[in-house]
Design a protein around this motif. Structure first.
Motif, PDB file in Angstrom:
ATOM      1  N   UNK A   1       0.834  -1.207   0.000  1.00 16.71           N
ATOM      2  CA  UNK A   1       0.000   0.000   0.000  1.00 16.71           C
ATOM      3  C   UNK A   1       0.871   1.261   0.000  1.00 16.71           C
ATOM      4  N   UNK A   2       1.966   1.238   0.768  1.00 18.26           N
ATOM      5  CA  UNK A   2       2.868   2.396   0.764  1.00 18.26           C
ATOM      6  C   UNK A   2       3.463   2.612  -0.617  1.00 18.26           C
ATOM      7  N   UNK A   3       3.798   1.513  -1.291  1.00 19.31           N
ATOM      8  CA  UNK A   3       4.328   1.615  -2.650  1.00 19.31           C
ATOM      9  C   UNK A   3       3.285   2.205  -3.590  1.00 19.31           C
ATOM     10  N   UNK A   4       2.038   1.762  -3.445  1.00 17.55           N
ATOM     11  CA  UNK A   4       0.965   2.303  -4.286  1.00 17.55           C
ATOM     12  C   UNK A   4       0.737   3.780  -4.006  1.00 17.55           C
ATOM     13  N   UNK A   5       0.749   4.148  -2.738  1.00 18.82           N
ATOM     14  CA  UNK A   5       0.567   5.560  -2.380  1.00 18.82           C
ATOM     15  C   UNK A   5       1.655   6.424  -3.007  1.00 18.82           C
ATOM     16  N   UNK A   6       2.896   5.943  -2.939  1.00 16.09           N
ATOM     17  CA  UNK A   6       4.015   6.694  -3.517  1.00 16.09           C
ATOM     18  C   UNK A   6       3.863   6.857  -5.023  1.00 16.09           C
ATOM     19  N   UNK A   7       3.253   5.860  -5.657  1.00 13.15           N
ATOM     20  CA  UNK A   7       3.079   5.898  -7.110  1.00 13.15           C
ATOM     21  C   UNK A   7       1.796   6.615  -7.522  1.00 13.15           C
ATOM     22  N   UNK A   8       1.005   7.057  -6.555  1.00 11.46           N
ATOM     23  CA  UNK A   8      -0.249   7.718  -6.868  1.00 11.46           C
ATOM     24  C   UNK A   8      -1.332   6.787  -7.359  1.00 11.46           C
ATOM     25  N   UNK A   9      -1.264   5.520  -6.938  1.00  5.79           N
ATOM     26  CA  UNK A   9      -2.250   4.520  -7.347  1.00  5.79           C
ATOM     27  C   UNK A   9      -3.236   4.289  -6.209  1.00  5.79           C
ATOM     28  N   UNK A  10      -4.520   4.394  -6.491  1.00  5.00           N
ATOM     29  CA  UNK A  10      -5.543   4.060  -5.499  1.00  5.00           C
ATOM     30  C   UNK A  10      -5.485   2.561  -5.233  1.00  5.00           C
ATOM     31  N   UNK A  11      -5.512   2.180  -3.953  1.00  4.52           N
ATOM     32  CA  UNK A  11      -5.236   0.796  -3.568  1.00  4.52           C
ATOM     33  C   UNK A  11      -6.366   0.250  -2.703  1.00  4.52           C
ATOM     34  N   UNK A  12      -6.842  -0.946  -3.045  1.00  7.21           N
ATOM     35  CA  UNK A  12      -7.806  -1.653  -2.202  1.00  7.21           C
ATOM     36  C   UNK A  12      -7.370  -3.102  -2.087  1.00  7.21           C
ATOM     37  N   UNK A  13      -7.416  -3.624  -0.877  1.00 10.71           N
ATOM     38  CA  UNK A  13      -7.081  -5.040  -0.657  1.00 10.71           C
ATOM     39  C   UNK A  13      -8.350  -5.808  -0.319  1.00 10.71           C
ATOM     40  N   UNK A  14      -8.666  -6.822  -1.113  1.00  7.23           N
ATOM     41  CA  UNK A  14      -9.846  -7.646  -0.848  1.00  7.23           C
ATOM     42  C   UNK A  14      -9.640  -8.455   0.427  1.00  7.23           C
ATOM     43  N   UNK A  15     -10.700  -8.631   1.179  1.00  3.94           N
ATOM     44  CA  UNK A  15     -10.628  -9.365   2.442  1.00  3.94           C
ATOM     45  C   UNK A  15     -10.404 -10.857   2.188  1.00  3.94           C
ATOM     46  N   UNK A  16      -9.803 -11.509   3.157  1.00  3.57           N
ATOM     47  CA  UNK A  16      -9.686 -12.975   3.152  1.00  3.57           C
ATOM     48  C   UNK A  16     -10.872 -13.567   3.915  1.00  3.57           C
ATOM     49  N   UNK A  17     -11.115 -14.870   3.798  1.00  2.00           N
ATOM     50  CA  UNK A  17     -12.266 -15.461   4.501  1.00  2.00           C
ATOM     51  C   UNK A  17     -12.201 -15.366   6.019  1.00  2.00           C
ATOM     52  N   UNK A  18     -10.997 -15.483   6.607  1.00  2.00           N
ATOM     53  CA  UNK A  18     -10.852 -15.439   8.063  1.00  2.00           C
ATOM     54  C   UNK A  18     -11.800 -16.442   8.731  1.00  2.00           C
ATOM     55  N   UNK A  19     -12.503 -16.043   9.784  1.00  2.42           N
ATOM     56  CA  UNK A  19     -13.321 -16.993  10.543  1.00  2.42           C
ATOM     57  C   UNK A  19     -14.486 -17.550   9.730  1.00  2.42           C
ATOM     58  N   UNK A  20     -14.881 -16.844   8.654  1.00  2.00           N
ATOM     59  CA  UNK A  20     -15.960 -17.350   7.807  1.00  2.00           C
ATOM     60  C   UNK A  20     -15.579 -18.654   7.117  1.00  2.00           C
ATOM     61  N   UNK A  21     -14.284 -18.988   7.128  1.00  2.00           N
ATOM     62  CA  UNK A  21     -13.847 -20.260   6.560  1.00  2.00           C
ATOM     63  C   UNK A  21     -14.504 -21.439   7.268  1.00  2.00           C
ATOM     64  N   UNK A  22     -15.059 -21.209   8.447  1.00  2.00           N
ATOM     65  CA  UNK A  22     -15.768 -22.271   9.159  1.00  2.00           C
ATOM     66  C   UNK A  22     -16.899 -22.853   8.321  1.00  2.00           C
ATOM     67  N   UNK A  23     -17.503 -22.041   7.458  1.00  2.27           N
ATOM     68  CA  UNK A  23     -18.578 -22.539   6.595  1.00  2.27           C
ATOM     69  C   UNK A  23     -18.062 -23.602   5.633  1.00  2.27           C
ATOM     70  N   UNK A  24     -16.861 -23.379   5.112  1.00  2.67           N
ATOM     71  CA  UNK A  24     -16.238 -24.369   4.222  1.00  2.67           C
ATOM     72  C   UNK A  24     -15.876 -25.618   5.012  1.00  2.67           C
ATOM     73  N   UNK A  25     -15.276 -25.436   6.181  1.00  4.64           N
ATOM     74  CA  UNK A  25     -14.859 -26.579   6.999  1.00  4.64           C
ATOM     75  C   UNK A  25     -16.049 -27.450   7.373  1.00  4.64           C
ATOM     76  N   UNK A  26     -17.148 -26.821   7.768  1.00  6.30           N
ATOM     77  CA  UNK A  26     -18.322 -27.589   8.174  1.00  6.30           C
ATOM     78  C   UNK A  26     -18.894 -28.379   7.006  1.00  6.30           C
ATOM     79  N   UNK A  27     -18.945 -27.764   5.842  1.00  5.90           N
ATOM     80  CA  UNK A  27     -19.490 -28.463   4.678  1.00  5.90           C
ATOM     81  C   UNK A  27     -18.599 -29.631   4.263  1.00  5.90           C
ATOM     82  N   UNK A  28     -17.290 -29.431   4.313  1.00  2.00           N
ATOM     83  CA  UNK A  28     -16.384 -30.510   3.921  1.00  2.00           C
ATOM     84  C   UNK A  28     -16.364 -31.627   4.959  1.00  2.00           C
ATOM     85  N   UNK A  29     -16.582 -31.296   6.220  1.00  2.38           N
ATOM     86  CA  UNK A  29     -16.712 -32.332   7.237  1.00  2.38           C
ATOM     87  C   UNK A  29     -17.940 -33.187   6.952  1.00  2.38           C
ATOM     88  N   UNK A  30     -19.029 -32.543   6.596  1.00  2.00           N
ATOM     89  CA  UNK A  30     -20.239 -33.295   6.265  1.00  2.00           C
ATOM     90  C   UNK A  30     -20.018 -34.157   5.024  1.00  2.00           C
TER      91      UNK A  30
END
Length: 331
Positions: free
Chosen positions: A268-297
């Motif tokens: 992000x600091x590199x993007x700021x220096x270059x004048x590029x608008x920067x957005x980072x998409x979120x990771x699943x984090x705790x919501x990954x439990x939905x995947x784990x539960x389905x794969x367990x089933x």
């Protein structure tokens, strides 16, 4: 048809320090036997010390476990490869609790040695340490094309796009690996799975054109790793006149230090220096439990795997996703 009975789930993860005093011992665990100079470890330690020596992965995994406990009807245990709670100690506790067979959900969606087979080795090592009373441990399959996993990243890209100007360049990134390791578990397996998942997310998010790059390489500079590096790629985008980017860390299921430092801080600091608008998409984090539960089933019922299908053949020639289970001695 009768199916095996599972009486627990084990969340198996990488581990991370929980305070400043933990940082160097943790990094020594991670790099044991690899000959990494202590000066390099000290450099990486600064990334953790920036956050008080606490890796974000620990709190995320605990939140994931609490969520998973609401979704499955068996006890959920927590074990790590490189820090407390160590998987050997957790499997010993499972044996004492009378667990006989547990499904193991690893916090990595991918194939390849460090992403899959090393977790199988963790399982084998823990069972050997416990001995004859160790429970049977069955690793849940890879899930890079699971519908919920793909949807989480698709939604994250859409949310990130709302924070930058229209026409932002979509860039997927994943942890790089040495070229010498790229085919240990099948020809270019890991990178082809990452490319496939990026394509699924891009398609679902409505992007016909996007980039897929790598990040967080380590080791001596003379050892080749997967490229292009995300920082080099951002410089190339700046030179080409790009004014906005959405970076999607498709290779990370949660906010590892490589996400919150390498992307949110350095990139992000590199993007700021270059004048590029920067957005980072979120990771699943705790919501990954939905995947784990389905794969367990899926595992305990014998249900056929559910995968995201694409209208055109995916770029996985010579690779059957139905056989995407690593073995202890692949390569």
């Amino acid at each position: 048809m009768d199916h095996p009975v599972f009486d627990a789930v084990l969340l198996l993860s990488f581990g991370g320090p929980e305070g400043e005093a933990d940082v160097m011992p943790f990094l020594e665990n991670v790099t044991r036997g690899r000959g990494i100079p202590r000066e390099r470890l000290a450099d990486v330690a600064e990334h953790y010390l920036h956050f008080g020596g606490v890796s974000p992965i620990n709190g995320i995994n605990r939140a994931l476990i609490e969520r998973l406990r609401t979704l499955v009807d068996v006890p959920v245990y927590f074990g790590n490869r490189n820090w407390q709670p160590y998987v050997e100690d957790t499997v010993a506790a499972m044996a004492e609790d009378g667990v006989t067979r547990a499904a193991v959900f690893a916090t990595s969606a991918w194939g390849g040695y460090s992403s899959c087979t090393q977790y199988v080795e963790d399982i084998d090592r823990a069972r050997a340490a416990v001995g004859e009373h160790a429970p049977q441990l069955v690793k849940i399959r890879q899930y890079f094309d699971h519908p919920a996993f793909v949807q989480m990243f698709t939604d994250a890209v859409a949310a990130a796009a709302q924070t930058v100007p229209d026409g932002a360049r979509l860039v997927f990134t994943a942890h790089s690996i040495p070229l010498s390791a790229r085919s240990r578990c099948g020809p270019n397996l890991y990178e082809r799975q990452v490319a496939h998942a990026a394509r699924l997310v891009a398609t679902a998010a409505g992007y016909d054109d996007y980039d897929q790059v790598w990040q967080s390489r380590s080791g001596p500079p003379q050892v080749p790793w997967l490229e292009p590096d995300v920082a080099d790629h951002l410089r190339a985008l700046a030179d080409a006149g790009t004014t906005a980017v959405i970076v999607c860390p498709i290779g990370f299921v949660a906010d590892h230090i490589e996400v919150v430092w390498d992307l949110d801080h350095e990139l992000k600091a590199q993007a700021d220096d270059a004048g590029i608008a920067f957005a980072r998409a979120a990771t699943p984090n705790a919501e990954l439990a939905l995947v784990a539960a389905d794969l367990f089933e899926e595992l305990r019922t014998g249900r056929a795997p559910i995968r995201v299908e694409t209208p055109n053949p995916p770029p996985l020639q010579g690779f059957s996703v139905d056989g995407a289970l690593c073995t202890p001695n692949c390569g």
